[in-house]
Design a protein around this motif. Structure first.
Motif, PDB file in Angstrom:
ATOM      1  N   GLY A   3       0.809  -1.229   0.000  1.00  0.00           N
ATOM      2  CA  GLY A   3       0.000   0.000   0.000  1.00  0.00           C
ATOM      3  C   GLY A   3       0.830   1.261   0.000  1.00  0.00           C
ATOM      4  N   TYR A   4       2.141   1.103  -0.056  1.00  0.00           N
ATOM      5  CA  TYR A   4       3.039   2.265  -0.037  1.00  0.00           C
ATOM      6  C   TYR A   4       2.777   3.185  -1.228  1.00  0.00           C
ATOM      7  CZ  TYR A   4       7.319   4.835  -1.034  1.00  0.00           C
ATOM      8  OH  TYR A   4       8.213   5.818  -1.341  1.00  0.00           O
ATOM      9  N   GLN A   5       2.786   4.479  -0.964  1.00  0.00           N
ATOM     10  CA  GLN A   5       2.685   5.462  -2.040  1.00  0.00           C
ATOM     11  C   GLN A   5       3.906   6.364  -1.969  1.00  0.00           C
ATOM     12  OE1 GLN A   5      -1.055   7.520  -1.995  1.00  0.00           O
ATOM     13  NE2 GLN A   5      -2.200   5.645  -2.411  1.00  0.00           N
ATOM     14  N   PRO A   6       4.582   6.538  -3.109  1.00  0.00           N
ATOM     15  CA  PRO A   6       5.800   7.357  -3.097  1.00  0.00           C
ATOM     16  C   PRO A   6       5.500   8.822  -2.798  1.00  0.00           C
ATOM     17  CG  PRO A   6       5.170   6.755  -5.338  1.00  0.00           C
ATOM     18  CD  PRO A   6       4.260   6.015  -4.431  1.00  0.00           C
ATOM     19  N   ASN A   7       6.489   9.490  -2.223  1.00  0.00           N
ATOM     20  CA  ASN A   7       6.343  10.906  -1.890  1.00  0.00           C
ATOM     21  C   ASN A   7       6.642  11.745  -3.136  1.00  0.00           C
ATOM     22  OD1 ASN A   7       6.341  13.463  -0.844  1.00  0.00           O
ATOM     23  ND2 ASN A   7       7.745  13.030   0.852  1.00  0.00           N
ATOM     24  N   LEU A   8       5.640  11.828  -3.990  1.00  0.00           N
ATOM     25  CA  LEU A   8       5.839  12.524  -5.266  1.00  0.00           C
ATOM     26  C   LEU A   8       5.942  14.031  -5.083  1.00  0.00           C
ATOM     27  CD1 LEU A   8       3.382  10.303  -7.299  1.00  0.00           C
ATOM     28  CD2 LEU A   8       5.867  10.296  -7.466  1.00  0.00           C
ATOM     29  N   ALA A   9       5.349  14.545  -4.015  1.00  0.00           N
ATOM     30  CA  ALA A   9       5.442  15.986  -3.739  1.00  0.00           C
ATOM     31  C   ALA A   9       6.906  16.382  -3.525  1.00  0.00           C
ATOM     32  CB  ALA A   9       4.596  16.348  -2.523  1.00  0.00           C
ATOM     33  N   PHE A  10       7.658  15.482  -2.893  1.00  0.00           N
ATOM     34  CA  PHE A  10       9.078  15.735  -2.661  1.00  0.00           C
ATOM     35  C   PHE A  10       9.816  15.888  -3.996  1.00  0.00           C
ATOM     36  CE2 PHE A  10      13.364  13.770  -1.748  1.00  0.00           C
ATOM     37  CZ  PHE A  10      13.873  14.856  -1.032  1.00  0.00           C
ATOM     38  N   LEU A  11       9.501  14.981  -4.939  1.00  0.00           N
ATOM     39  CA  LEU A  11      10.137  15.077  -6.270  1.00  0.00           C
ATOM     40  C   LEU A  11       9.746  16.385  -6.952  1.00  0.00           C
ATOM     41  CD1 LEU A  11       9.838  11.496  -7.823  1.00  0.00           C
ATOM     42  CD2 LEU A  11      11.499  12.392  -6.219  1.00  0.00           C
ATOM     43  N   SER A  24       1.777   9.704 -12.634  1.00  0.00           N
ATOM     44  CA  SER A  24       2.767  10.688 -12.144  1.00  0.00           C
ATOM     45  C   SER A  24       4.192  10.172 -12.285  1.00  0.00           C
ATOM     46  CB  SER A  24       2.492  11.064 -10.680  1.00  0.00           C
ATOM     47  OG  SER A  24       1.260  11.692 -10.563  1.00  0.00           O
ATOM     48  N   LYS A  25       4.477   9.636 -13.455  1.00  0.00           N
ATOM     49  CA  LYS A  25       5.828   9.077 -13.684  1.00  0.00           C
ATOM     50  C   LYS A  25       6.845  10.212 -13.765  1.00  0.00           C
ATOM     51  CE  LYS A  25       8.102   5.685 -16.729  1.00  0.00           C
ATOM     52  NZ  LYS A  25       9.297   6.312 -17.214  1.00  0.00           N
ATOM     53  N   PRO A  26       7.912  10.123 -12.981  1.00  0.00           N
ATOM     54  CA  PRO A  26       8.934  11.168 -13.034  1.00  0.00           C
ATOM     55  C   PRO A  26       9.637  11.183 -14.399  1.00  0.00           C
ATOM     56  CG  PRO A  26       9.283   9.696 -11.160  1.00  0.00           C
ATOM     57  CD  PRO A  26       8.226   9.081 -11.997  1.00  0.00           C
ATOM     58  N   ASN A  36      15.078  15.369 -15.249  1.00  0.00           N
ATOM     59  CA  ASN A  36      15.140  16.644 -15.970  1.00  0.00           C
ATOM     60  C   ASN A  36      15.917  17.689 -15.167  1.00  0.00           C
ATOM     61  OD1 ASN A  36      12.445  16.469 -14.422  1.00  0.00           O
ATOM     62  ND2 ASN A  36      12.702  18.659 -14.697  1.00  0.00           N
ATOM     63  N   VAL A  37      16.150  17.425 -13.893  1.00  0.00           N
ATOM     64  CA  VAL A  37      16.983  18.307 -13.074  1.00  0.00           C
ATOM     65  C   VAL A  37      18.404  17.756 -13.113  1.00  0.00           C
ATOM     66  CG1 VAL A  37      17.369  19.337 -10.799  1.00  0.00           C
ATOM     67  CG2 VAL A  37      15.046  18.801 -11.553  1.00  0.00           C
ATOM     68  N   LYS A  38      19.290  18.514 -13.735  1.00  0.00           N
ATOM     69  CA  LYS A  38      20.665  18.047 -13.929  1.00  0.00           C
ATOM     70  C   LYS A  38      21.301  17.646 -12.588  1.00  0.00           C
ATOM     71  CE  LYS A  38      24.685  19.482 -16.601  1.00  0.00           C
ATOM     72  NZ  LYS A  38      25.796  20.007 -15.837  1.00  0.00           N
ATOM     73  N   GLY A  39      21.892  16.469 -12.562  1.00  0.00           N
ATOM     74  CA  GLY A  39      22.588  16.019 -11.359  1.00  0.00           C
ATOM     75  C   GLY A  39      21.707  15.266 -10.374  1.00  0.00           C
ATOM     76  N   ILE A  40      20.405  15.208 -10.643  1.00  0.00           N
ATOM     77  CA  ILE A  40      19.526  14.421  -9.760  1.00  0.00           C
ATOM     78  C   ILE A  40      19.085  13.171 -10.515  1.00  0.00           C
ATOM     79  CG2 ILE A  40      17.366  14.322  -8.465  1.00  0.00           C
ATOM     80  CD1 ILE A  40      17.599  17.209  -7.838  1.00  0.00           C
ATOM     81  N   TYR A  41      19.419  12.035  -9.936  1.00  0.00           N
ATOM     82  CA  TYR A  41      19.112  10.740 -10.547  1.00  0.00           C
ATOM     83  C   TYR A  41      18.045  10.030  -9.707  1.00  0.00           C
ATOM     84  CZ  TYR A  41      23.539  11.312 -13.099  1.00  0.00           C
ATOM     85  OH  TYR A  41      24.553  11.760 -13.905  1.00  0.00           O
ATOM     86  N   LEU A  42      17.296   9.165 -10.354  1.00  0.00           N
ATOM     87  CA  LEU A  42      16.337   8.330  -9.629  1.00  0.00           C
ATOM     88  C   LEU A  42      16.690   6.870  -9.863  1.00  0.00           C
ATOM     89  CD1 LEU A  42      12.919  10.055 -10.422  1.00  0.00           C
ATOM     90  CD2 LEU A  42      14.317  10.298  -8.364  1.00  0.00           C
ATOM     91  N   ALA A  43      16.506   6.076  -8.845  1.00  0.00           N
ATOM     92  CA  ALA A  43      16.737   4.635  -8.978  1.00  0.00           C
ATOM     93  C   ALA A  43      15.665   3.890  -8.212  1.00  0.00           C
ATOM     94  CB  ALA A  43      18.119   4.277  -8.429  1.00  0.00           C
ATOM     95  N   GLY A  44      15.304   2.743  -8.729  1.00  0.00           N
ATOM     96  CA  GLY A  44      14.378   1.881  -8.009  1.00  0.00           C
ATOM     97  C   GLY A  44      12.930   2.170  -8.326  1.00  0.00           C
ATOM     98  N   VAL A  45      12.101   1.773  -7.406  1.00  0.00           N
ATOM     99  CA  VAL A  45      10.654   1.806  -7.588  1.00  0.00           C
ATOM    100  C   VAL A  45      10.111   3.202  -7.898  1.00  0.00           C
ATOM    101  CG1 VAL A  45       8.550   1.663  -6.170  1.00  0.00           C
ATOM    102  CG2 VAL A  45      10.077  -0.272  -6.318  1.00  0.00           C
ATOM    103  N   ILE A  46      10.768   4.221  -7.373  1.00  0.00           N
ATOM    104  CA  ILE A  46      10.304   5.594  -7.579  1.00  0.00           C
ATOM    105  C   ILE A  46      10.243   5.954  -9.068  1.00  0.00           C
ATOM    106  CG2 ILE A  46      12.597   6.667  -7.405  1.00  0.00           C
ATOM    107  CD1 ILE A  46       9.350   8.024  -5.822  1.00  0.00           C
TER     108      ILE A  46
END
Ligand SMILES: Cc1cc2nc3c(=O)[nH]c(=O)nc-3n(C[C@H](O)[C@H](O)[C@H](O)COP(=O)(O)OP(=O)(O)OC[C@H]3O[C@@H](n4cnc5c(N)ncnc54)[C@H](O)[C@@H]3O)c2cc1C
Length: 77
Positions: A3-11, A24-26, A36-46
């Motif tokens: 039931g986990y929901q990612p903290n998309l507001a943080f992104l 709401s796919k990043p 799209n923000v240079k230097g910020i990477y995402l990994a995993g389920v997010i």
């Protein structure tokens, strides 16, 4: 966490663009996982946004490797 929901507001606060639909796919480069923000990477389920059921350990473990390859390539140049 079922039931986990990612903290998309943080992104969003970081300036990462999310798809306008319910998923709401990043926004990130599929090759190196940089957003799209240079230097910020995402990994995993997010990476799946609200589609948390699409990414598992098996199909997201390569994210970190691709990110590290990209960062080390950029450091060298
Ligand atoms: C019930 C269940 C069973 C599963 N079984 C399998 C399976 O058999 N095989 C399989 O491959 N996958 C399985 N999965 C999926 C697997 O658990 C996930 O794919 C994997 O854990 C995702 O890893 P992650 O690092 O992307 O995210 P997570 O493991 O969710 O790690 C994210 C981390 O970030 C932390 N965090 C969040 N916000 C912040 C913040 N603001 N500051 C600091 N830290 C923060 C969280 O506390 C968490 O520790 C299962 C999932 C569930 C729920």
């Amino acid at each position: 966490m079922t039931g986990y929901q990612p903290n998309l507001a943080f992104l969003r606060d970081l300036g990462i663009e999310l798809s306008m639909d319910e998923v709401s796919k990043p926004t990130y480069n599929e090759e190196n996982y940089e957003t799209n923000v240079k230097g910020i990477y995402l990994a995993g389920v997010i990476c799946g946004g609200m589609n948390t059921h699409r990414l598992f350990i098996e199909n997201s473990r390569e994210h970190a490797e691709k990110i590290l390859i990209d960062i080390s390539r950029k450091i060298k140049h």
